[in-house]
Design a protein around this motif. Sequence first.
Motif, PDB file in Angstrom:
ATOM      1  N   CYS A 580     -41.712 -44.507  25.959  1.00 34.62           N
ATOM      2  CA  CYS A 580     -41.034 -43.208  25.946  1.00 34.62           C
ATOM      3  C   CYS A 580     -39.832 -43.252  26.880  1.00 34.62           C
ATOM      4  N   THR A 581     -38.829 -43.997  26.479  1.00 27.17           N
ATOM      5  CA  THR A 581     -37.611 -44.136  27.267  1.00 27.17           C
ATOM      6  C   THR A 581     -36.418 -43.718  26.426  1.00 27.17           C
ATOM      7  N   CYS A 582     -35.310 -43.465  27.096  1.00 33.10           N
ATOM      8  CA  CYS A 582     -34.099 -43.018  26.402  1.00 33.10           C
ATOM      9  C   CYS A 582     -33.580 -44.077  25.440  1.00 33.10           C
ATOM     10  N   GLU A 583     -33.937 -45.316  25.686  1.00 32.60           N
ATOM     11  CA  GLU A 583     -33.515 -46.386  24.792  1.00 32.60           C
ATOM     12  C   GLU A 583     -34.047 -46.164  23.378  1.00 32.60           C
ATOM     13  N   HIS A 584     -35.230 -45.534  23.282  1.00 28.37           N
ATOM     14  CA  HIS A 584     -35.861 -45.285  21.987  1.00 28.37           C
ATOM     15  C   HIS A 584     -35.808 -43.805  21.620  1.00 28.37           C
ATOM     16  N   GLN A 585     -34.774 -43.142  22.060  1.00 27.36           N
ATOM     17  CA  GLN A 585     -34.661 -41.696  21.869  1.00 27.36           C
ATOM     18  C   GLN A 585     -34.653 -41.314  20.391  1.00 27.36           C
ATOM     19  N   ASN A 586     -33.980 -42.085  19.554  1.00 23.03           N
ATOM     20  CA  ASN A 586     -33.903 -41.753  18.130  1.00 23.03           C
ATOM     21  C   ASN A 586     -35.280 -41.769  17.491  1.00 23.03           C
ATOM     22  N   PHE A 587     -36.082 -42.766  17.830  1.00 24.03           N
ATOM     23  CA  PHE A 587     -37.433 -42.834  17.278  1.00 24.03           C
ATOM     24  C   PHE A 587     -38.296 -41.679  17.777  1.00 24.03           C
ATOM     25  N   LEU A 588     -38.211 -41.376  19.061  1.00 19.76           N
ATOM     26  CA  LEU A 588     -39.024 -40.300  19.631  1.00 19.76           C
ATOM     27  C   LEU A 588     -38.652 -38.953  19.019  1.00 19.76           C
ATOM     28  N   THR A 605     -49.598 -41.451  22.278  1.00 19.45           N
ATOM     29  CA  THR A 605     -49.306 -41.272  23.703  1.00 19.45           C
ATOM     30  C   THR A 605     -48.377 -42.371  24.202  1.00 19.45           C
ATOM     31  N   CYS A 606     -47.751 -42.097  25.334  1.00 20.28           N
ATOM     32  CA  CYS A 606     -46.803 -43.028  25.939  1.00 20.28           C
ATOM     33  C   CYS A 606     -47.553 -44.061  26.788  1.00 20.28           C
ATOM     34  N   ALA A 607     -47.083 -45.298  26.737  1.00 18.92           N
ATOM     35  CA  ALA A 607     -47.629 -46.348  27.599  1.00 18.92           C
ATOM     36  C   ALA A 607     -46.677 -46.650  28.752  1.00 18.92           C
ATOM     37  N   THR A 608     -45.398 -46.508  28.500  1.00 16.28           N
ATOM     38  CA  THR A 608     -44.368 -46.699  29.522  1.00 16.28           C
ATOM     39  C   THR A 608     -43.323 -45.603  29.350  1.00 16.28           C
ATOM     40  N   PRO A 609     -42.602 -45.258  30.411  1.00 18.14           N
ATOM     41  CA  PRO A 609     -42.728 -45.734  31.801  1.00 18.14           C
ATOM     42  C   PRO A 609     -43.973 -45.182  32.477  1.00 18.14           C
ATOM     43  N   VAL A 610     -44.201 -45.619  33.719  1.00 17.31           N
ATOM     44  CA  VAL A 610     -45.433 -45.265  34.433  1.00 17.31           C
ATOM     45  C   VAL A 610     -45.577 -43.763  34.589  1.00 17.31           C
ATOM     46  N   GLU A 611     -44.456 -43.075  34.845  1.00 17.34           N
ATOM     47  CA  GLU A 611     -44.564 -41.637  35.094  1.00 17.34           C
ATOM     48  C   GLU A 611     -44.947 -40.845  33.846  1.00 17.34           C
ATOM     49  N   MET A 612     -44.825 -41.457  32.657  1.00 17.33           N
ATOM     50  CA  MET A 612     -45.191 -40.752  31.419  1.00 17.33           C
ATOM     51  C   MET A 612     -46.426 -41.338  30.761  1.00 17.33           C
ATOM     52  N   LYS A 613     -47.113 -42.259  31.425  1.00 16.72           N
ATOM     53  CA  LYS A 613     -48.282 -42.914  30.858  1.00 16.72           C
ATOM     54  C   LYS A 613     -49.341 -41.887  30.463  1.00 16.72           C
ATOM     55  N   ASP A 614     -49.863 -42.037  29.242  1.00 20.47           N
ATOM     56  CA  ASP A 614     -50.915 -41.186  28.659  1.00 20.47           C
ATOM     57  C   ASP A 614     -50.432 -39.783  28.283  1.00 20.47           C
ATOM     58  N   SER A 615     -49.168 -39.484  28.471  1.00 19.81           N
ATOM     59  CA  SER A 615     -48.644 -38.193  28.010  1.00 19.81           C
ATOM     60  C   SER A 615     -48.309 -38.290  26.531  1.00 19.81           C
ATOM     61  N   LEU A 616     -48.269 -37.157  25.848  1.00 18.18           N
ATOM     62  CA  LEU A 616     -48.010 -37.140  24.413  1.00 18.18           C
ATOM     63  C   LEU A 616     -46.560 -37.506  24.123  1.00 18.18           C
ATOM     64  N   VAL A 617     -46.376 -38.263  23.040  1.00 22.48           N
ATOM     65  CA  VAL A 617     -45.018 -38.591  22.608  1.00 22.48           C
ATOM     66  C   VAL A 617     -44.251 -37.318  22.290  1.00 22.48           C
ATOM     67  N   LEU A 618     -44.958 -36.313  21.770  1.00 24.13           N
ATOM     68  CA  LEU A 618     -44.314 -35.047  21.420  1.00 24.13           C
ATOM     69  C   LEU A 618     -43.773 -34.311  22.643  1.00 24.13           C
ATOM     70  N   ASP A 619     -44.246 -34.676  23.840  1.00 25.09           N
ATOM     71  CA  ASP A 619     -43.795 -34.003  25.060  1.00 25.09           C
ATOM     72  C   ASP A 619     -42.508 -34.601  25.624  1.00 25.09           C
ATOM     73  N   PHE A 620     -42.035 -35.678  25.002  1.00 28.67           N
ATOM     74  CA  PHE A 620     -40.797 -36.308  25.495  1.00 28.67           C
ATOM     75  C   PHE A 620     -39.621 -35.362  25.282  1.00 28.67           C
ATOM     76  N   ARG A 621     -38.755 -35.201  26.306  1.00 27.00           N
ATOM     77  CA  ARG A 621     -37.633 -34.277  26.250  1.00 27.00           C
ATOM     78  C   ARG A 621     -36.307 -35.034  26.179  1.00 27.00           C
ATOM     79  N   ASN A 622     -35.525 -34.736  25.142  1.00 32.99           N
ATOM     80  CA  ASN A 622     -34.235 -35.410  24.967  1.00 32.99           C
ATOM     81  C   ASN A 622     -33.224 -35.002  26.034  1.00 32.99           C
ATOM     82  N   ALA A 623     -33.384 -33.788  26.597  1.00 30.79           N
ATOM     83  CA  ALA A 623     -32.431 -33.314  27.597  1.00 30.79           C
ATOM     84  C   ALA A 623     -32.354 -34.271  28.782  1.00 30.79           C
TER      85      ALA A 623
END
Length: 838
Positions: A580-588, A605-623
């Motif tokens: 779940c990094t900005c590098e893969h923003q289009n996919f997310l 769920t996210c595996a990386t980065p550490v601060e987002m581990k186990d959080s939902l992919v849907l919770d990723f924020r593009n902002a």
Amino acid sequence: MIPPFCLAGTLMMALFLSCLRPESVDPCVEVDPNITYQCMDQNLNKIPDNIPSSVKNLDLSFNPLKTLGSHSFSNFPELQLLDLSRCEIETIEDDAYQGLQLLSTLILTGNPIQTLSQGSFSGLENLQNLVAVEIKLASLEILPIGHLITLKKLNVAHNIIHSSKLPEYFSNLINLEHLDLSNNYIQTISHKDLQVLRENPQHNLSLELSLNPIDFIQPRAFQGIRLHELTLRSNFNSTNVMKTCIQNLDGLQVHRLILGEFKNERNVESFDPSVMEGLCNVVIDEFRLTYAKEFSGDIIDFNCLANVSAVSLASVYLRHLEEIPKYFKWENLTVIRCDLQQFPPLKHPFLKHLTFTTNKGTTSFNDMNLPNLTYLDLSSNGLSFRSCCSYDDFGTSILKHLNLSFNGVISMSANFMGLEQLEYLDFQHSTLKKATEFPVFLSLEKLLYLDISHTNTNIDFNGMFYGLTSLNTLKMSGNSFKDNTLSNVFTNMTNLTSLDISKCQLQQVSWGVFDTLHRLQLLNMSHNKLLILDPFHYKQLHSLKTLDCSFNHIETVKGILQHFPKNLTIFNLSNNSFACTCEHQNFLQWVKDQRLFLVNTKQMTCATPVEMKDSLVLDFRNATCYMHRTIISVSVISVLVVSTIAFLVYKFYFHLILIAGCKKYSRGESTYDAFVIYSSQDEDWVRNELVKNLEEGVPPFRLCLHYRDFIPGVAIAANIIQEGFHKSRKVIVVVSRHFIQSRWCIFEYEIAQTWQFLSSHSGIIFIVLEKVEKSLLRQQVELYRLLSRNTYLEWEDNALGRHIFWRRLKKALLGGRAWNPEETAEEENNQQEATTST
């Protein structure tokens, strides 16, 4: 006496608690909106008012309803299924179900019903299934259901019925297909008990009498009766009683007769083969025998069943099976859990279907000779096949269904020659040997279904599936591929609609693997080790509807997401290792946009980065990415600007110093007439010719020479700029081969160009000392260009040439000025005085 404030508090508490009664907090669970409601075990004593009239399935089980009054369900005209199990119902009043014209299933299990009036079941015009199990029913006579002409199934098991007599109203139940009287107290069956079935034959009726303590069946009690199925299991307490009762079934015509016992309900210690003799006067199409322990006879004891079409033996101890008499017209034989000590080498001319499963006593397969066999199931026996598979193994060429799953080692030594009619083939959880050494399925052009899951097969031969041009379903889960790469083994399988390659340890997919599978609808790639999912691999799967890539190690989907098939309706990407990094923003962002199309998104769920581990992919924020991108962009631009400025300052440092000096000396008089730029290797010519003829000649000129006029202790570059350019009117450039090859000379020349640009009255005089090759001169593009466009002096070492050279040079140094001898003398005196005083 209670104080007034205490009384008020008590009343308020009572009022609050009354508002919390079950009816006010909606005790029912809406399983399917407006269709299915579950109100099980909510301590309800009446039917909730908040259930919509559109409900079709209603579960009110385990509630103390006690009594069903008239029109209890009139608010639910759409009701089709009603479950009233264990509701402590004692009374069902007339018209209790009135208005339920569409009800098809009514369940009354476990209610101690004491009162049933003639109108208790009125209004049920379309009831098909009535379950009245364990309602303390003593007789079928008191069950007022004669008007339920649509009834198909009546289950009155586990009651206290003592008589097998079927009431007269059964003549009205012309659609009845199944009557379950099991686990009651029926002891005798007489001729008159079944009279209604003689007078009104119901050829599709199945009668279940198991677990009744039958000790007597009147001779010919079933005379003239035709049933679809009769089940008598665990009914008799001795072999003699069983033998007598079976003999008294004479005159019965039944499509399927089921005898024997239940696994945990065994009354007869041993099964006497002579029991089978009583079936000689019964017309049977299919026969089943279950849990007949200590069966000491042989298959020949089934002589009275010679004309049946199907025989099923489950958990029956048999000594021999292979000697089926040839006059037996059995077409279907099922043998399950019969503990045969060896596999029977069967030979029979009529057999079409053979099921021989879960017989753990057999270990080696023996050849059979069954020329009419079309269906063969040998699964779960632990069998080993030394050679498989061809016509010689089964003695048939019309076999269509072959199941060899859950066996031992199967060595593939033939490619199904003689078995070209096969349509179904199952090897799952058996160990296949030599399956990839040659195209074992080459002759199976009609095969539609193949399962080789968990067969310890390593696919390293791309021609393994040659010949399977008609295959629809291929299951190969739990195997492996060479280099953990899905190879191109599906080229000729153009009719494939379902493919399971899960649990194959796959790490990557080769290009073009799926390009020919245009009809594929389901692809299961779950539980592998895929790291990246490339949509381009699936671009040609135009018919794909379901894609399962769950339980892999996928970090992202690369490539153009629009390459996924347009018909895809179910896509499972759950349980992967998403980055779940900005590098893969289009996919997310794509995941968010397709949340209705993807399944199990809550398990993405996210595996990386550490601060987002186990959080939902849907919770990723593009902002976050936009902010990071802005910061990075500003930082990059700042670094580029600073680096550019630093580079320019470094490259043009001396040019900048020259610019600053030009402002300082712009209004002063020049000390020297010319600053001479030359190579140290040309110093002899400068000293002997240039200095001698200009400084000692007429008129005399003052030159700036680095060996003589530069101030000691000052950097060379600083001397060049401050002493050379800033204090000179002109610059003389002595061009030679040595000059072009000297870095210092080129540096001085570049500074001279800047000096000429900044000082309007200055000029550069070029002296070409020797012939310089053009190829060498072109190395300094700007110098070559200037010499090509401007007039320069060329040194010639002869009398005429020298005369012309010095005349032209002095004229250039004067710059159009007239020579004044007095002015020159005065300048020399001033300089001499300055030198003396110093």
